[in-house]
Design an enzyme around this catalytic site. Structure first.
Site, PDB file in Angstrom:
ATOM      1  N   CYS A 112       6.866   0.997  -7.170  1.00 20.35           N
ATOM      2  CA  CYS A 112       6.959   0.667  -5.733  1.00 20.35           C
ATOM      3  C   CYS A 112       8.186  -0.176  -5.401  1.00 20.35           C
ATOM      4  O   CYS A 112       8.529  -0.337  -4.230  1.00 20.35           O
ATOM      5  CB  CYS A 112       5.696  -0.045  -5.271  1.00 20.35           C
ATOM      6  SG  CYS A 112       4.227   0.972  -5.409  1.00 20.35           S
ATOM      7  N   HIS A 251       7.069  -4.646   0.902  1.00 19.36           N
ATOM      8  CA  HIS A 251       6.405  -3.405   0.498  1.00 19.36           C
ATOM      9  C   HIS A 251       4.996  -3.415   1.082  1.00 19.36           C
ATOM     10  O   HIS A 251       4.267  -4.409   0.974  1.00 19.36           O
ATOM     11  CB  HIS A 251       6.380  -3.336  -1.032  1.00 19.36           C
ATOM     12  CG  HIS A 251       5.462  -2.278  -1.550  1.00 19.36           C
ATOM     13  ND1 HIS A 251       5.474  -0.984  -1.077  1.00 19.36           N
ATOM     14  CD2 HIS A 251       4.491  -2.318  -2.511  1.00 19.36           C
ATOM     15  CE1 HIS A 251       4.556  -0.283  -1.714  1.00 19.36           C
ATOM     16  NE2 HIS A 251       3.939  -1.070  -2.583  1.00 19.36           N
ATOM     17  N   ASN A 281      -0.023   2.836   1.549  1.00 22.65           N
ATOM     18  CA  ASN A 281       1.012   2.413   0.602  1.00 22.65           C
ATOM     19  C   ASN A 281       1.841   3.639   0.213  1.00 22.65           C
ATOM     20  O   ASN A 281       1.385   4.489  -0.542  1.00 22.65           O
ATOM     21  CB  ASN A 281       0.335   1.787  -0.624  1.00 22.65           C
ATOM     22  CG  ASN A 281       1.318   1.379  -1.704  1.00 22.65           C
ATOM     23  OD1 ASN A 281       2.487   1.764  -1.675  1.00 22.65           O
ATOM     24  ND2 ASN A 281       0.849   0.614  -2.670  1.00 22.65           N
TER      25      ASN A 281
HETATM   26  O1  UT7 Z   1       2.111  -0.838  -4.725  1.00 23.20           O
HETATM   27  C1  UT7 Z   1       1.430  -1.822  -5.459  1.00 23.20           C
HETATM   28  C2  UT7 Z   1       0.095  -1.354  -5.708  1.00 23.20           C
HETATM   29  N1  UT7 Z   1      -1.115  -1.944  -5.500  1.00 23.20           N
HETATM   30  C3  UT7 Z   1      -1.485  -3.035  -4.833  1.00 23.20           C
HETATM   31  O2  UT7 Z   1      -0.739  -3.798  -4.296  1.00 23.20           O
HETATM   32  C4  UT7 Z   1      -2.948  -3.275  -4.814  1.00 23.20           C
HETATM   33  C5  UT7 Z   1      -3.308  -4.732  -4.795  1.00 23.20           C
HETATM   34  N2  UT7 Z   1      -4.753  -4.876  -4.776  1.00 23.20           N
HETATM   35  C6  UT7 Z   1      -5.490  -4.613  -3.673  1.00 23.20           C
HETATM   36  O3  UT7 Z   1      -4.971  -4.232  -2.637  1.00 23.20           O
HETATM   37  C7  UT7 Z   1      -6.970  -4.872  -3.745  1.00 23.20           C
HETATM   38  O4  UT7 Z   1      -7.275  -5.441  -4.997  1.00 23.20           O
HETATM   39  C8  UT7 Z   1      -7.827  -3.578  -3.531  1.00 23.20           C
HETATM   40  C9  UT7 Z   1      -7.735  -3.119  -2.083  1.00 23.20           C
HETATM   41  C10 UT7 Z   1      -7.379  -2.470  -4.450  1.00 23.20           C
HETATM   42  C11 UT7 Z   1      -9.296  -3.890  -3.820  1.00 23.20           C
HETATM   43  O5  UT7 Z   1      -9.738  -4.932  -2.953  1.00 23.20           O
HETATM   44  P1  UT7 Z   1     -10.514  -6.193  -3.533  1.00 23.20           P
HETATM   45  O6  UT7 Z   1     -10.846  -7.044  -2.385  1.00 23.20           O
HETATM   46  O7  UT7 Z   1      -9.666  -6.769  -4.629  1.00 23.20           O
HETATM   47  O8  UT7 Z   1     -11.832  -5.538  -4.083  1.00 23.20           O
HETATM   48  P2  UT7 Z   1     -12.409  -5.545  -5.570  1.00 23.20           P
HETATM   49  O9  UT7 Z   1     -11.629  -4.631  -6.442  1.00 23.20           O
HETATM   50  O10 UT7 Z   1     -12.589  -6.974  -6.015  1.00 23.20           O
HETATM   51  O11 UT7 Z   1     -13.816  -4.924  -5.335  1.00 23.20           O
HETATM   52  C12 UT7 Z   1     -14.821  -5.600  -4.551  1.00 23.20           C
HETATM   53  C13 UT7 Z   1     -15.981  -4.654  -4.383  1.00 23.20           C
HETATM   54  C14 UT7 Z   1     -16.452  -4.022  -5.697  1.00 23.20           C
HETATM   55  O12 UT7 Z   1     -17.856  -3.893  -5.659  1.00 23.20           O
HETATM   56  P3  UT7 Z   1     -18.817  -4.943  -6.409  1.00 23.20           P
HETATM   57  O13 UT7 Z   1     -18.396  -4.892  -7.849  1.00 23.20           O
HETATM   58  O14 UT7 Z   1     -18.516  -6.281  -5.770  1.00 23.20           O
HETATM   59  O15 UT7 Z   1     -20.169  -4.416  -6.124  1.00 23.20           O
HETATM   60  C15 UT7 Z   1     -15.831  -2.660  -5.657  1.00 23.20           C
HETATM   61  O16 UT7 Z   1     -16.544  -1.715  -6.416  1.00 23.20           O
HETATM   62  O17 UT7 Z   1     -15.627  -3.583  -3.537  1.00 23.20           O
HETATM   63  C16 UT7 Z   1     -15.914  -2.348  -4.188  1.00 23.20           C
HETATM   64  N3  UT7 Z   1     -14.912  -1.367  -3.747  1.00 23.20           N
HETATM   65  C17 UT7 Z   1     -15.103  -0.589  -2.659  1.00 23.20           C
HETATM   66  N4  UT7 Z   1     -16.097  -0.513  -1.778  1.00 23.20           N
HETATM   67  C18 UT7 Z   1     -15.974   0.346  -0.773  1.00 23.20           C
HETATM   68  C19 UT7 Z   1     -13.723  -1.074  -4.306  1.00 23.20           C
HETATM   69  N5  UT7 Z   1     -13.104  -0.129  -3.591  1.00 23.20           N
HETATM   70  C20 UT7 Z   1     -13.936   0.197  -2.574  1.00 23.20           C
HETATM   71  C21 UT7 Z   1     -13.870   1.098  -1.493  1.00 23.20           C
HETATM   72  N6  UT7 Z   1     -14.898   1.139  -0.645  1.00 23.20           N
HETATM   73  N7  UT7 Z   1     -12.797   1.895  -1.312  1.00 23.20           N
END
Ligand code: UT7
Length: 328
Positions: A112, A251, A281
């Site tokens: 990215c 980004h 993204n």
């Molecule tokens: O270009 C560079 C690339 N990437 C990035 O910059 C990504 C950076 N990271 C992020 O943007 C965030 O970490 C995410 C958007 C990917 C995830 O958000 P988060 O607030 O960090 O969520 P998490 O991974 O801590 O997950 C929290 C909960 C989990 O459930 P439990 O374990 O608490 O029951 C996940 O399974 O949210 C769940 N979850 C979802 N629920 C509904 C994860 N993805 C989803 C979804 N819909 N799409």
């Protein structure tokens, strides 16, 4: 020494929309979750017959038209991408042929952050006198590499391309650049199979190893740590401080990252450019896409200071400080 100035900007988004409501029918997610956790409402997908080079070609044509130049004027083409059309030839060479250019052309891959690394190459070529006019493109079709049954990644990415035409100038446009990499963090965000380490086999495909794998929380923490640091380093190299920044163009990976970074830098949120709601993204494309949107909406004035900041897999990061010299 000559300086590099932006004389043209262009971008391209494919027509096909994928909304959060569409995703609700594909994985266990909700519009509410995606909007509050990422700020994304919809993203664009390349058409089935569109490769990354096609997105790049559209964006480049728009930037060349904006600059008022012809293919013969371009001395160098640099494409930043991590979703090339194929392993080789490079996406830059395919784009070069599409555009009818005859100049050298090559890809730069820093995930990215690819556009900032490509911009550094373009700037260096101009400052060293090796090129007068350089076309630099950020283009990605990462949705081609995303597992649409993995809700942790498939909601994030969109496809697109953005391009700058840089030209030698007496007054500096690109003021300073900071780049960084930390390969020890490579496992945070990767596509394990399809390269020489793990060539594609029936087994790698059955195991889904050709898809993007991401430890989202760790990438988030890395992003909010590194963006302010690289921005401040590039500003210092340009003899400027955060107070001089008219527009921070980060980004576009997550609205919560943009908000956290604005707070850490002490920048009002309205000076942080965000178009993630409608693009998702778009990886290497996101920064030039956002600059083009700012430009075409009439929000850029000569003398404005832009801080363009990327981060991504590698791990990689980088910031470029640009004085806008183009009339609107
Ligand atoms: O270009 C560079 C690339 N990437 C990035 O910059 C990504 C950076 N990271 C992020 O943007 C965030 O970490 C995410 C958007 C990917 C995830 O958000 P988060 O607030 O960090 O969520 P998490 O991974 O801590 O997950 C929290 C909960 C989990 O459930 P439990 O374990 O608490 O029951 C996940 O399974 O949210 C769940 N979850 C979802 N629920 C509904 C994860 N993805 C989803 C979804 N819909 N799409």
């Amino acid at each position: 020494m000559k300086h590099a100035a932006i004389i043209g900007v262009g971008s391209y988004l494919p027509n096909r929309r994928l909304t959060n409501e569409d995703l609700e029918g594909m994985v266990e997610t909700s519009d509410e979750w995606i909007t509050t956790r990422t700020g994304i409402s919809e993203r664009r997908l390349a058409e089935k017959d569109q490769a990354t080079s096609d997105l790049a070609t559209h964006a480049a044509r728009n930037a060349m038209r904006d600059a008022g130049i012809t293919p013969a004027d371009i001395d160098l083409l640099v494409v930043g991408t991590s979703s090339p059309d194929m392993i080789f030839p490079s996406t830059a060479c395919i784009t070069q042929a599409n555009l009818g250019l005859t100049c050298p052309a090559y890809d730069v891959m820093a995930a990215c952050t690819s556009f900032i690394f490509a911009l550094q190459n373009a700037t260096a070529a101009i400052e060293s006198g090796r090129a007068r006019t350089v076309l630099v493109i950020g283009a990605d079709a990462l949705t081609r590499h995303v597992d649409f049954s993995d809700r942790g990644t498939c909601i994030l990415f969109g496809d697109g391309a953005g391009a700058f035409v840089l030209q030698a100038a007496d007054e500096p446009g690109v003021l300073g650049i900071d780049l960084g990499a930390d390969g020890t963090g490579g496992d945070m965000l990767k596509i394990p199979a399809g390269g020489s380490a793990m060539p594609t086999t029936v087994e790698t495909i059955e195991a889904g190893l050709h898809f993007v794998q991401m430890v989202g929380n760790d990438v988030f923490k890395f992003a909010v740590r590194v963006i302010p640091k690289t921005t401040e380093t590039a500003l210092a190299a340009s003899g400027l401080s955060v107070d001089d920044v008219t527009w921070l163009v980060p980004h576009q990976a997550n609205q919560r990252i943009l908000d956290t970074v604005a707070d850490r830098l002490g920048l009002p949120h309205e000076r942080v450019v965000s178009n993630i709601a409608l693009t998702g993204n778009t990886s290497a494309a996101s920064i030039p896409l956002a600059v083009d949107e700012l430009y075409t909406s009439g929000n850029l004035r000569p003398g404005d200071i832009l801080a363009l900041v990327g981060f991504g897999a590698g791990l990689t990061w980088g910031a470029a400080i640009v004085r806008w010299t183009k009339e609107v």
